[in-house]
Design a protein around this motif. Structure first.
Motif, PDB file in Angstrom:
ATOM      1  N   ALA A 182      66.644  -0.165  24.865  1.00 55.31           N
ATOM      2  CA  ALA A 182      67.802   0.473  25.499  1.00 55.31           C
ATOM      3  C   ALA A 182      69.096  -0.262  25.140  1.00 55.31           C
ATOM      4  CB  ALA A 182      67.608   0.489  27.012  1.00 55.31           C
ATOM      5  N   ARG A 183      69.006  -1.575  25.052  1.00 54.93           N
ATOM      6  CA  ARG A 183      70.193  -2.353  24.670  1.00 54.93           C
ATOM      7  C   ARG A 183      70.603  -2.024  23.240  1.00 54.93           C
ATOM      8  NH1 ARG A 183      74.301  -3.709  24.083  1.00 54.93           N
ATOM      9  NH2 ARG A 183      75.360  -5.721  24.293  1.00 54.93           N
ATOM     10  N   LEU A 184      69.631  -1.819  22.357  1.00 55.17           N
ATOM     11  CA  LEU A 184      69.922  -1.452  20.973  1.00 55.17           C
ATOM     12  C   LEU A 184      70.613  -0.090  20.887  1.00 55.17           C
ATOM     13  CD1 LEU A 184      66.679  -2.572  19.094  1.00 55.17           C
ATOM     14  CD2 LEU A 184      68.976  -3.477  18.751  1.00 55.17           C
ATOM     15  N   ARG A 185      70.328   0.766  21.847  1.00 57.71           N
ATOM     16  CA  ARG A 185      70.948   2.093  21.852  1.00 57.71           C
ATOM     17  C   ARG A 185      72.413   2.038  22.279  1.00 57.71           C
ATOM     18  NH1 ARG A 185      66.272   5.627  24.929  1.00 57.71           N
ATOM     19  NH2 ARG A 185      64.819   5.774  23.187  1.00 57.71           N
ATOM     20  N   GLY A 186      72.848   0.869  22.766  1.00 54.88           N
ATOM     21  CA  GLY A 186      74.242   0.734  23.151  1.00 54.88           C
ATOM     22  C   GLY A 186      74.477   0.624  24.636  1.00 54.88           C
ATOM     23  N   LEU A 187      73.415   0.661  25.459  1.00 55.51           N
ATOM     24  CA  LEU A 187      73.594   0.499  26.894  1.00 55.51           C
ATOM     25  C   LEU A 187      74.011  -0.930  27.206  1.00 55.51           C
ATOM     26  CD1 LEU A 187      71.879   3.149  26.806  1.00 55.51           C
ATOM     27  CD2 LEU A 187      70.810   2.367  28.937  1.00 55.51           C
ATOM     28  N   THR A 188      74.701  -1.119  28.321  1.00 55.45           N
ATOM     29  CA  THR A 188      75.009  -2.479  28.760  1.00 55.45           C
ATOM     30  C   THR A 188      73.704  -3.157  29.174  1.00 55.45           C
ATOM     31  OG1 THR A 188      75.300  -1.846  31.081  1.00 55.45           O
ATOM     32  CG2 THR A 188      77.251  -1.725  29.644  1.00 55.45           C
ATOM     33  N   THR A 189      73.733  -4.467  29.258  1.00 53.80           N
ATOM     34  CA  THR A 189      72.515  -5.192  29.631  1.00 53.80           C
ATOM     35  C   THR A 189      72.016  -4.748  30.998  1.00 53.80           C
ATOM     36  OG1 THR A 189      73.073  -7.120  28.295  1.00 53.80           O
ATOM     37  CG2 THR A 189      71.539  -7.459  30.110  1.00 53.80           C
ATOM     38  N   THR A 190      72.903  -4.571  31.957  1.00 55.33           N
ATOM     39  CA  THR A 190      72.499  -4.148  33.304  1.00 55.33           C
ATOM     40  C   THR A 190      71.852  -2.770  33.279  1.00 55.33           C
ATOM     41  OG1 THR A 190      74.266  -5.458  34.324  1.00 55.33           O
ATOM     42  CG2 THR A 190      73.292  -3.702  35.659  1.00 55.33           C
ATOM     43  N   ASP A 191      72.491  -1.828  32.564  1.00 52.49           N
ATOM     44  CA  ASP A 191      71.920  -0.483  32.468  1.00 52.49           C
ATOM     45  C   ASP A 191      70.600  -0.495  31.704  1.00 52.49           C
ATOM     46  OD1 ASP A 191      73.969   0.614  33.899  1.00 52.49           O
ATOM     47  OD2 ASP A 191      75.131   1.244  32.141  1.00 52.49           O
ATOM     48  N   ALA A 192      70.527  -1.345  30.691  1.00 50.68           N
ATOM     49  CA  ALA A 192      69.287  -1.453  29.917  1.00 50.68           C
ATOM     50  C   ALA A 192      68.154  -1.993  30.787  1.00 50.68           C
ATOM     51  CB  ALA A 192      69.504  -2.367  28.711  1.00 50.68           C
ATOM     52  N   ILE A 193      68.459  -2.944  31.640  1.00 56.44           N
ATOM     53  CA  ILE A 193      67.443  -3.499  32.547  1.00 56.44           C
ATOM     54  C   ILE A 193      66.945  -2.410  33.492  1.00 56.44           C
ATOM     55  CG2 ILE A 193      67.053  -5.108  34.453  1.00 56.44           C
ATOM     56  CD1 ILE A 193      69.154  -6.948  33.089  1.00 56.44           C
ATOM     57  N   ARG A 194      67.903  -1.673  34.077  1.00 54.74           N
ATOM     58  CA  ARG A 194      67.502  -0.607  34.996  1.00 54.74           C
ATOM     59  C   ARG A 194      66.652   0.440  34.282  1.00 54.74           C
ATOM     60  NH1 ARG A 194      68.012   4.289  36.628  1.00 54.74           N
ATOM     61  NH2 ARG A 194      69.139   4.835  34.739  1.00 54.74           N
ATOM     62  N   HIS A 195      67.091   0.845  33.107  1.00 58.01           N
ATOM     63  CA  HIS A 195      66.352   1.849  32.338  1.00 58.01           C
ATOM     64  C   HIS A 195      64.963   1.336  31.955  1.00 58.01           C
ATOM     65  CE1 HIS A 195      65.541   4.979  29.354  1.00 58.01           C
ATOM     66  NE2 HIS A 195      65.187   4.000  28.538  1.00 58.01           N
ATOM     67  N   GLY A 196      64.893   0.106  31.466  1.00 59.72           N
ATOM     68  CA  GLY A 196      63.619  -0.434  31.011  1.00 59.72           C
ATOM     69  C   GLY A 196      62.601  -0.570  32.115  1.00 59.72           C
ATOM     70  N   VAL A 197      63.040  -1.024  33.284  1.00 57.27           N
ATOM     71  CA  VAL A 197      62.104  -1.229  34.392  1.00 57.27           C
ATOM     72  C   VAL A 197      61.651   0.093  34.996  1.00 57.27           C
ATOM     73  CG1 VAL A 197      61.812  -2.210  36.703  1.00 57.27           C
ATOM     74  CG2 VAL A 197      62.963  -3.539  34.921  1.00 57.27           C
ATOM     75  N   VAL A 198      62.597   1.007  35.276  1.00 56.05           N
ATOM     76  CA  VAL A 198      62.206   2.240  35.958  1.00 56.05           C
ATOM     77  C   VAL A 198      61.416   3.179  35.055  1.00 56.05           C
ATOM     78  CG1 VAL A 198      64.099   2.125  37.611  1.00 56.05           C
ATOM     79  CG2 VAL A 198      64.420   3.378  35.477  1.00 56.05           C
ATOM     80  N   THR A 199      61.676   3.153  33.755  1.00 59.09           N
ATOM     81  CA  THR A 199      60.927   4.048  32.863  1.00 59.09           C
ATOM     82  C   THR A 199      59.540   3.516  32.537  1.00 59.09           C
ATOM     83  OG1 THR A 199      62.008   3.029  30.946  1.00 59.09           O
ATOM     84  CG2 THR A 199      62.951   5.083  31.787  1.00 59.09           C
ATOM     85  N   THR A 200      59.337   2.232  32.695  1.00 60.40           N
ATOM     86  CA  THR A 200      57.998   1.670  32.456  1.00 60.40           C
ATOM     87  C   THR A 200      57.219   1.504  33.748  1.00 60.40           C
ATOM     88  OG1 THR A 200      58.881  -0.587  32.591  1.00 60.40           O
ATOM     89  CG2 THR A 200      58.713   0.395  30.398  1.00 60.40           C
ATOM     90  N   ALA A 201      57.859   1.747  34.891  1.00 61.63           N
ATOM     91  CA  ALA A 201      57.208   1.487  36.173  1.00 61.63           C
ATOM     92  C   ALA A 201      55.913   2.284  36.337  1.00 61.63           C
ATOM     93  CB  ALA A 201      58.170   1.813  37.318  1.00 61.63           C
ATOM     94  N   GLY A 202      55.936   3.553  35.907  1.00 67.84           N
ATOM     95  CA  GLY A 202      54.754   4.379  36.075  1.00 67.84           C
ATOM     96  C   GLY A 202      53.557   3.848  35.312  1.00 67.84           C
ATOM     97  N   VAL A 203      53.761   3.522  34.031  1.00 66.89           N
ATOM     98  CA  VAL A 203      52.647   3.059  33.220  1.00 66.89           C
ATOM     99  C   VAL A 203      52.201   1.661  33.638  1.00 66.89           C
ATOM    100  CG1 VAL A 203      54.114   2.101  31.379  1.00 66.89           C
ATOM    101  CG2 VAL A 203      51.786   2.813  30.852  1.00 66.89           C
ATOM    102  N   VAL A 204      53.160   0.790  33.991  1.00 73.37           N
ATOM    103  CA  VAL A 204      52.790  -0.554  34.447  1.00 73.37           C
ATOM    104  C   VAL A 204      52.018  -0.477  35.755  1.00 73.37           C
ATOM    105  CG1 VAL A 204      53.718  -2.730  35.327  1.00 73.37           C
ATOM    106  CG2 VAL A 204      54.626  -1.764  33.227  1.00 73.37           C
ATOM    107  N   THR A 205      52.451   0.401  36.656  1.00 76.70           N
ATOM    108  CA  THR A 205      51.744   0.560  37.924  1.00 76.70           C
ATOM    109  C   THR A 205      50.331   1.067  37.701  1.00 76.70           C
ATOM    110  OG1 THR A 205      53.811   1.005  39.097  1.00 76.70           O
ATOM    111  CG2 THR A 205      51.780   1.705  40.170  1.00 76.70           C
ATOM    112  N   SER A 206      50.192   2.093  36.849  1.00 73.54           N
ATOM    113  CA  SER A 206      48.857   2.633  36.563  1.00 73.54           C
ATOM    114  C   SER A 206      47.956   1.571  35.945  1.00 73.54           C
ATOM    115  CB  SER A 206      48.968   3.829  35.617  1.00 73.54           C
ATOM    116  OG  SER A 206      49.724   4.862  36.192  1.00 73.54           O
TER     117      SER A 206
END
Length: 757
Positions: free
Chosen positions: A642-666
């Protein structure tokens, strides 16, 4: 931070692309590999670790002497005959009659040899209320448990005729049979049930039968192939049943996880409007790369066991390493081919109600699009708003949980610690130890001489027997068995302390450091290593303690280097190691609190254990350090993308955690469920392993990945991507980005083609 080259590169992307283009070839090669591995392994047979290779030190020397002499030590058994009241003594006529009946009954089975009467050997307790009838089982000791039932029945028959006395049998063969009967099926059920449990969770996670079957099928075939490879490799490095069980656990956990990561990313890209071919390429370049990094890291962690010098650990480490490597290769080769072949058919066998709920949730059952989790989105909103406070609270909580680990007490569990009062034989074990301290598990001195019958050797043996009792190391009786043809003698010494491991080890030290040098040590050419259960435990502990530093250093240093090269960030590498160590420490704290201090022990059936099994801390460190990298690499990879796509570090953190939450939880739920199955077993060592692994994975997937990681990264900001200039010369193993992965997704052309997860 620079985007760099956006060309598809890296082994995962290339392997996935080739497999998708040559899908039938990829599937065929995988099937052929599994069949060949299993066939060759079955033909070769498995070589198991020998007793002489289990440990180093005196235990190893003693086993080697016995092995070289060609002596098959039989399984020794004892029958305890004990008065139920203080007035009855071993000298009474009725008591003598019972002893004679036991000797006759045991001899009458034809399964026993060298049956001895306590009146001949002096195995009468100090209070005169208890005696031991001792004998050996005929045939090989490792199969004696299969032949001991007639003897047990015979002894039980004598008990019925002498109700005024307690008559019960204990020994290597009877314990072997008892444990096999009680827990053999227990273990099998646990291992077999792990697969359907994983499948059930996947079915809920995906809402489709075929999608749930794919990860299970790949994990199972990886396990089957590894079983075959273990047979081949065992001719170079022997394996064991324990290594097989650990391999199954690790293989199922990582095999399912890797497929889950890959499959969820591919489905997510298709939901975002990509065509099937593009979705596969992106999954190969992103999740495929994360799988390779994670797999290599886990393999490195497992390789740490090879530095222990302990044959059982080496077998477990190598078996785990192999199954992780096989699962990793399968995930980045045959999985893309299967997904390419299945296409939309991966959604076959949908669970109606569950599927509708998931479609409304757009893939995760949470009501948000783009695979984002509503729950973790809410958590992240709080964490990222006050990262310093979140860090202090989460880290403080984990440090508090870890605190009990500072007082960890490790030891080989005694029979009553291992099984409590769940088996009648444990009561027999305690009664024998009370009446004859150390008699149930005596120290064994293996004496090797040029001439075992030489006068000076005989005199030294007699002196050793006298001094063993005179020094206070033993209360006797000390038994000596001589093998004239091999010039070997076995001296059996009941140790003062009995089932009290600490006291028994002091008696062992007295034998090794004082009694032996003053007697047998004065005869030239005589070897007299001391072995037995207590000696084996002491030697194991000494060797294990000596291996902690090299294992720890190897795992941490190589994991650090892999993270550094994979993310090109010194900060990410350091925080990865610190967070993983914190999750391991928390698992240690939970183990000590539950099993040593008894906090909540009744909830898991662990009352009165009071210690942690010796091998578990190092085993857990290696396993957990490897497995926790699964989630860490997956989440951080998504943040970096997400950071490579140009998001700020904070937005990248939010995106990375919430989009992986489902698979990590499973993935975490599957791991926790599988490990928790072993936490339900009656053996405390297996229960400790299951509880420790389940607790650590749960902590790792929630507090570490959902709170601590984003809090730390938010506080660091752009420093997350810091790499000193002089490190730019290091090999570049960064993300296998594709042009499509960097481009924003396009909305789907046809709404009806969206795929629910």
């Amino acid at each position: 931070m620079r985007n760099g080259d956006t060309r598809v590169r890296g082994i995962a992307a290339r392997a996935g692309g080739w497999s998708a283009r040559h899908r039938w070839a990829a599937v065929g090669i995988w099937v052929l590999f599994v069949v060949l591995a299993m066939g060759l392994g079955s033909a070769a047979g498995r070589v198991d670790v020998k007793d002489s290779d289990q440990l180093k030190g005196e235990t190893h020397t003693a086993a080697k002497i016995v092995e070289d002499a060609g002596i098959e030590e039989p399984a020794s058994e004892s029958v305890l005959i004990q008065a139920k009241d203080a007035g009855t003594k071993a000298t009474d006529a009725g008591f003598r009659s019972a002893v004679a009946d036991v000797v006759e009954a045991v001899e009458g089975t034809g399964e026993a040899t060298d049956v001895t009467s306590p009146y001949d050997t002096g195995t009468i307790s100090k209070d005169g209320r208890s005696v031991l009838v001792q004998f050996d089982m005929r045939g090989a000791s490792d199969t004696a448990g299969e032949r001991v039932e007639p003897v047990l029945n015979a002894v039980e028959g004598v008990q019925k005729e002498h109700a005024e006395l307690r008559i019960e049998e204990i020994g290597g063969a009877s314990m072997m049979k008892t444990f096999d009967d009680a827990f053999g099926e227990d273990f099998k059920r646990a291992e077999i049930s792990a697969v359907p449990v994983a499948f059930g969770i996947l079915l809920i996670a995906f809402g489709a039968l075929v999608a749930a079957l794919v990860p299970v099928a790949l994990a199972v075939t990886a396990i089957i192939a590894t079983m075959g490879l273990m047979g081949i490799v065992s001719h170079v490095m022997p394996m064991s049943d324990t290594a097989n069980s650990v391999m199954l656990l690790v293989g199922l956990a990582v095999g399912v996880d890797y497929c889950l990561f890959y499959l969820r990313r591919e489905r997510e890209e298709r939901e975002a409007g990509r065509d099937a071919q593009t979705a596969l390429r992106i999954a190969a370049a992103t999740s495929g790369r994360a799988i390779v990094v994670s797999g290599v890291t886990v393999c490195v962690a497992m390789a740490g066991m090879l530095f222990t010098g302990l044959a059982e650990f080496e077998a477990m480490g190598l078996a785990s390493l192999m199954v992780v490597a096989v699962a990793m290769v399968g995930s980045v080769t045959v999985l893309p081919a299967l997904l390419s072949l299945l296409g939309e058919r991966v959604e076959k066998g949908r669970v109606p109600f569950l599927h509708r709920a998931k479609r409304r949730a757009n893939g995760n059952g949470n009501g948000k699009g783009n695979g984002e989790s509503r729950f973790w989105g809410a958590v992240l909103k709080v964490v990222l708003a006050r990262p310093a406070i979140a860090l202090v609270i989460a880290a403080g909580t984990l440090l508090a949980i870890s605190a009990p680990a500072l007082g960890m007490k490790t030891q080989n569990l005694t029979l009553d610690q291992e099984f409590g009062d769940s088996l009648p034989i444990v009561g027999t074990y305690n009664r024998v130890n009370d009446a004859f301290p150390g008699g149930s598990e005596p120290a064994e001195v293996v004496v090797k001489a040029d001439d075992i019958n030489a006068a000076d050797v005989k005199a030294a043996l007699a002196d050793f027997r006298t001094e063993a009792v005179g020094s206070g190391a033993s209360l006797g009786p000390v038994d000596i068995k001589v093998h004239d043809a091999q010039n070997v003698a076995f001296v059996y010494v009941p140790l003062v302390g009995g089932s009290d491991q600490d006291k028994a080890e002091k008696s062992l030290t007295l034998l090794r450091d004082t009694v032996r040098p003053d007697t047998l040590g004065k005869v030239d050419g005589v070897q007299a290593p001391i072995t037995g259960q207590v000696a084996g435990s002491a030697d194991f502990n000494e060797q294990l303690v000596g291996s902690v530093t090299p294992v720890f250093a190897f795992v941490v240093v190589f994991a650090f280097l892999l993270m550094l090269l994979s993310f090109r960030s010194l900060t990410i590498a350091i925080t990865s190691i610190v967070l993983n160590l914190l999750s391991v420490a928390a698992a240690y704290g939970i183990l000590v609190g539950v099993f040593q201090h008894g906090w909540g022990a009744s909830l898991v059936g662990a009352e009165g254990v009071g210690a942690i099994i010796t091998w578990l801390p190092l085993f857990l460190f290696v396993i957990l350090f490897g497995l926790s990298m699964d989630y860490h690499v997956f989440v951080v990879s998504r943040i970096r993308e997400a950071r490579l796509r140009g998001l700020t570090t904070t937005d990248a953190i939010r995106h990375g955690v919430v989009t992986t939450a489902g698979v990590v939880t499973s993935a975490a739920v599957i791991m926790v469920a599988v490990f928790a199955i072993f936490g339900t077993l009656s053996m405390q060592s297996m229960k400790q392993m299951g509880v420790g692994l389940a607790a650590a994975v749960l902590i790792d997937a929630t507090i570490i990945r959902g709170v601590l990681l984003p809090a730390v990264m938010a506080l660091l900001g752009e420093r997350n991507w810091y790499l000193p200039k002089w490190m730019n010369r290091l090999p570049d193993l960064t993300h296998d980005e594709s042009a499509e992965a960097l481009a924003p997704p396009q909305p789907p052309a046809v709404e009806g083609e969206k795929v629910g997860v």
